[in-house]
Design an enzyme around this catalytic site. Structure first.
Site, PDB file in Angstrom:
ATOM      1  N   ASP A 341       0.832  -1.209   0.000  1.00 22.78           N
ATOM      2  CA  ASP A 341       0.000   0.000   0.000  1.00 22.78           C
ATOM      3  C   ASP A 341       0.866   1.259   0.000  1.00 22.78           C
ATOM      4  OD1 ASP A 341       0.834  -0.669   2.654  1.00 22.78           O
ATOM      5  OD2 ASP A 341      -0.549   0.849   3.416  1.00 22.78           O
ATOM      6  N   GLU A 342       0.266   2.342  -0.438  1.00 18.07           N
ATOM      7  CA  GLU A 342       0.827   3.698  -0.339  1.00 18.07           C
ATOM      8  C   GLU A 342       2.281   3.773  -0.811  1.00 18.07           C
ATOM      9  OE1 GLU A 342      -1.818   5.488   3.326  1.00 18.07           O
ATOM     10  OE2 GLU A 342      -0.070   4.267   3.844  1.00 18.07           O
ATOM     11  N   ALA A 343       2.604   3.053  -1.879  1.00 16.08           N
ATOM     12  CA  ALA A 343       3.963   3.075  -2.424  1.00 16.08           C
ATOM     13  C   ALA A 343       4.098   4.255  -3.388  1.00 16.08           C
ATOM     14  CB  ALA A 343       4.273   1.755  -3.113  1.00 16.08           C
TER      15      ALA A 343
END
Length: 530
Positions: A341-343
């Protein structure tokens, strides 16, 4: 027992359309301690429950817990039940096998129709209680219902002088979804082995059967990896965690003990190593994990999206494979969560390159991959189980993955995240997904929340609890309860029983049980607590 559950979940299917639970007779008889009021107040709501006030059973000093001769799994559940009941009743409640002439609570594993591998049938008559299931997992779930049928004082930690009545009747029950999880973040703030065990006990009574552990993040690395030893001594050492508070890590021995304890509560641990983002703790520890070879400073804030492993470096994949190999070897359960996530610091092309290399590594070491819903952007194999955490009701890549055959764990942040503040006065938690009161966390259906992800595409539900603001078990309890009970009911009970007014009334009756256990729960003004 973990093996049975893991094998079942790997080939999980919905258990078919459940029958509508019939309302318990005389549900207003709250003054009758052995009456049907307890049947009406069960949480999660069962598939089918019929009370019989003329068939009440009374626990007494003569009661025994009986298991079939030679059934080691039933005996383990019997020992657990005896441990629960002895503290408050003061009775000896011996666990024995074979025939007995004494009044008994009988635990039987065998052919029990219609309840699958996690359900149970509970029959209460004047001469005894019989709990039947096809597996020890189902038997354990039935025990959680049995303890609710007894007065709330059964949860006390010292003997209570009173009459212990189990109301007569019959319950046939099984879950809507086979995967029902809670997640605990021990990366942002390390929570000790004893605290995690306490949380395991608390979630088990709500028929939660998976514990997702978020083990690594920008602020800390919390699991021992022998091939990269500084991950814990530096990445998980003193001064790590949000605000520099909450350092610590699980040794391999700690992790083995945690898995053993979880298995004794019929809970399977799902470990998570978040990557390619949320990796600052590792990159701060080992400079070679950075494209420029320069270690960034430690981070103790709560910002996200700035870190990324070096996607085109060979050392990255040596590191990732070493971690997956060691973690898989010490994890009895079937799943390994790879985050994803949230890369934001990783380009879409690099993200795909990374996942195309990493997801197969999970299978190489005998585990099934799970990841946050961003992994659907890379068209993962249908064996991958995405976890939907977004708040949006439309998500094209998720819908496309569902159409291909991927099964989803549903945990939308504005419904299922237990770290969201209840309201503007809540001292703990965050509010980026909005305030989430008790009704908000209950009033949603995982099979209709996201367009394109229907009942057949739902693997299960999960209630994540992130620990940026949490420092103690009391903090964990206050944010988790009562909302976790609602997520548990969404995962277990038939959709046909889903009704806020019924739920809030049953939740109000559950309050004294949490109080008796010393659980520091939020007394929402939406519920008329008893």
């Amino acid at each position: 027992m973990v093996g049975l559950l893991g094998a079942a979940v790997l080939g999980l299917s919905v258990l078919g359309p459940p029958a509508l639970a019939e309302p318990a007779a005389d549900a207003s008889a709250a003054g009758h301690q052995g009456g049907s009021a307890q049947f009406a107040n069960l949480l999660p709501a069962p598939v089918d429950a019929k009370s019989n006030p003329k068939a009440d059973f009374w626990l007494s000093p003569a009661t025994v817990i009986k298991t079939a001769r030679g059934s080691a799994e039933a005996k383990k559940v019997g020992d657990y039940l005896a441990g629960l009941l002895r503290k408050s009743t003061g009775y000896s409640l011996p666990v024995q096998s074979g025939h007995t002439s004494r009044p008994a609570i009988s635990l039987e594993i065998g052919k029990t129709a219609k309840v699958g591998d996690q359900g149970y049938q509970l029959d209460v008559a004047r001469n005894g209680v019989t709990l039947r299931a096809n597996t020890a997992d189902g038997l354990f779930s039935g025990v959680q219902t049995l303890r609710q049928l007894l007065p709330a004082q059964i949860e006390a930690t010292k003997p209570q002088p009173r009459k212990w009545t189990v109301p007569g009747g019959k319950i046939v029950d099984y879950p809507r979804f086979g995967y029902r999880a809670a997640m605990l973040d021990i990366a942002r703030h390390f929570h000790t082995l004893d605290e995690i065990k306490t949380y395991i006990d608390e979630i088990a009574q709500h028929k939660i059967n998976f514990l997702h552990l978020h083990l690594t993040d920008d602020q800390g690395w919390r699991i021992q990896i022998d091939s990269w030893p500084k991950l814990t001594t530096v990445g998980g050492g003193e001064g790590t965690g949000v605000d520099g508070v909450g350092g610590g890590f699980l040794t391999k021995a700690d992790y083995a003990e945690l898995n053993r304890y979880a298995a004794s509560r019929h809970i399977t641990v799902v470990p998570e190593i978040d990557m390619p983002g949320h990796t600052n703790a590792a990159q701060h520890t080992y400079a070679e994990l950075n494209c420029d070879g320069v270690a960034p400073p430690a981070r103790t804030d709560i910002e996200v999206g700035y870190s990324s492993l070096c996607i085109n470096s060979e050392i990255t994949y040596k590191f990732v494979e070493d971690v997956i190999r060691e973690l898989a070897a010490m994890t009895p359960g079937p799943f390994l969560h790879v985050g994803g996530d949230e890369a934001h610091a990783t380009s879409d092309a690099d993200y795909k390159t990374f996942q195309d290399k990493v997801l197969p590594l999970v299978g190489k070491y005998g585990k099934r991959a799970s990841g946050w819903n961003e992994v659907t952007k890379v068209n993962p194999p249908i064996s991958v189980v995405p976890q939907y955490w977004d708040t949006a009701r439309e998500n094209a890549s998720a819908a496309a993955a569902a159409a291909r055959g991927n099964k989803f764990i549903m945990s939308p942040a504005n419904k299922a995240y237990l770290d969201m503040k209840y309201d503007e006065n809540t001292k703990l938690g965050l509010k980026w997904a909005g305030y989430v009161e008790v009704r908000d966390s209950y009033d949603w259906d995982p099979a209709t929340y996201v367009t394109g992800i229907g009942e057949k595409s739902v693997f299960g539900v999960e209630a994540p609890l992130w620990s940026e603001t949490l420092r103690s078990i009391d903090d964990i309890e206050f944010m988790a309860f009562p909302r976790l009970a609602g997520i548990a009911e969404i995962g277990w009970s038939p959709q046909s029983t889903h009704d806020w007014e019924s739920y809030r009334a049953r939740l109000a009756e559950y309050g004294p049980r949490w109080a008796a256990q010393g659980i520091d729960f939020y007394r929402s003004p939406q519920v008329d607590w008893k």
